[in-house]
Design a protein around this motif. Structure first.
Motif, short mmCIF file in Angstrom:
data_model
loop_
_atom_site.label_atom_id
_atom_site.label_comp_id
_atom_site.label_asym_id
_atom_site.label_seq_id
_atom_site.Cartn_x
_atom_site.Cartn_y
_atom_site.Cartn_z
N ALA A 1 -5.68 5.25 -4.02
CA ALA A 1 -7.04 4.89 -4.40
C ALA A 1 -6.99 3.87 -5.54
CB ALA A 1 -7.82 6.12 -4.86
N LYS A 2 -7.80 2.86 -5.44
CA LYS A 2 -7.93 1.83 -6.48
C LYS A 2 -6.58 1.29 -6.94
CE LYS A 2 -12.48 2.83 -8.24
NZ LYS A 2 -13.31 2.80 -9.42
N GLY A 3 -5.69 1.04 -5.98
CA GLY A 3 -4.40 0.43 -6.29
C GLY A 3 -3.35 1.39 -6.82
N GLN A 4 -3.67 2.66 -6.92
CA GLN A 4 -2.73 3.66 -7.42
C GLN A 4 -2.29 4.58 -6.28
OE1 GLN A 4 -1.52 3.86 -10.64
NE2 GLN A 4 -2.59 1.92 -10.91
N THR A 5 -1.07 5.06 -6.35
CA THR A 5 -0.54 5.96 -5.34
C THR A 5 -0.04 7.23 -6.02
OG1 THR A 5 0.18 4.11 -3.96
CG2 THR A 5 1.20 6.24 -3.52
N GLN A 6 -0.34 8.37 -5.39
CA GLN A 6 0.14 9.66 -5.87
C GLN A 6 0.81 10.38 -4.72
OE1 GLN A 6 -3.23 11.39 -7.93
NE2 GLN A 6 -1.88 12.57 -9.23
N THR A 7 1.91 11.06 -5.02
CA THR A 7 2.67 11.77 -4.00
C THR A 7 2.91 13.21 -4.45
OG1 THR A 7 3.80 9.72 -3.40
CG2 THR A 7 4.81 11.78 -2.67
N TRP A 8 2.69 14.14 -3.52
CA TRP A 8 2.99 15.56 -3.75
C TRP A 8 3.96 15.99 -2.67
CZ3 TRP A 8 -1.99 13.61 -3.33
CH2 TRP A 8 -2.74 13.56 -4.51
#
Length: 132
Positions: A108-115
């Motif tokens: 979202a909005k150029g950011q990436t999160q990984t779980w």
């Protein structure tokens, strides 16, 4: 401390930690958790989380290890577009349950999160996160 108390204390801690992470999305700056600002989880609402959960259920039921399923939050009412992938990584047996390591990615909005949690299939046929 007896083993049962340690297990209960650990489970309580994990529950609180998970709740704190979600709460941090609204109070990240005030709680000195500014590193969470502008990450996908800060933009996710309940319906976005449900869209991710729905995609995870499908991927865990239909995808082979290493195969990804794309997901997005279209139709959730959120004005912030969020998308990502769900990728089962490893299938194994744990206590008689079918379990899978899974990689969840949100952008979202150029950011990436990984779980990278582990999910196990319950007797009701639904996949649930395994408590670590």
């Amino acid at each position: 401390m007896p083993i049962t108390h340690r297990t209960l204390a650990r489970a309580s801690f994990l529950t609180l930690a998970a709740g704190a992470l979600v709460a941090a999305s609204t109070a990240a700056s005030a709680a000195n958790l500014g590193f969470l600002n502008n990450t996908p989880i800060t933009y996710m609402k309940q319906r976005d989380l449900q869209a991710l959960n729905d995609a995870a259920q499908i991927a865990l039921n239909t995808k082979k290890d290493g195969e990804s399923l794309d997901w997005d939050n279209k139709g959730t009412g959120n004005t912030v577009p969020i998308n990502g992938t769900v990728t089962p990584q490893e299938t194994f047996d744990s206590g008689g349950l079918k379990c899978r390591k899974v990689t969840l990615v949100a952008q979202a909005k150029g950011q990436t999160q990984t779980w990278m949690p582990v999910a196990c299939k319950g007797s009701d046929g639904k996949w649930k996160l395994k408590k670590q």
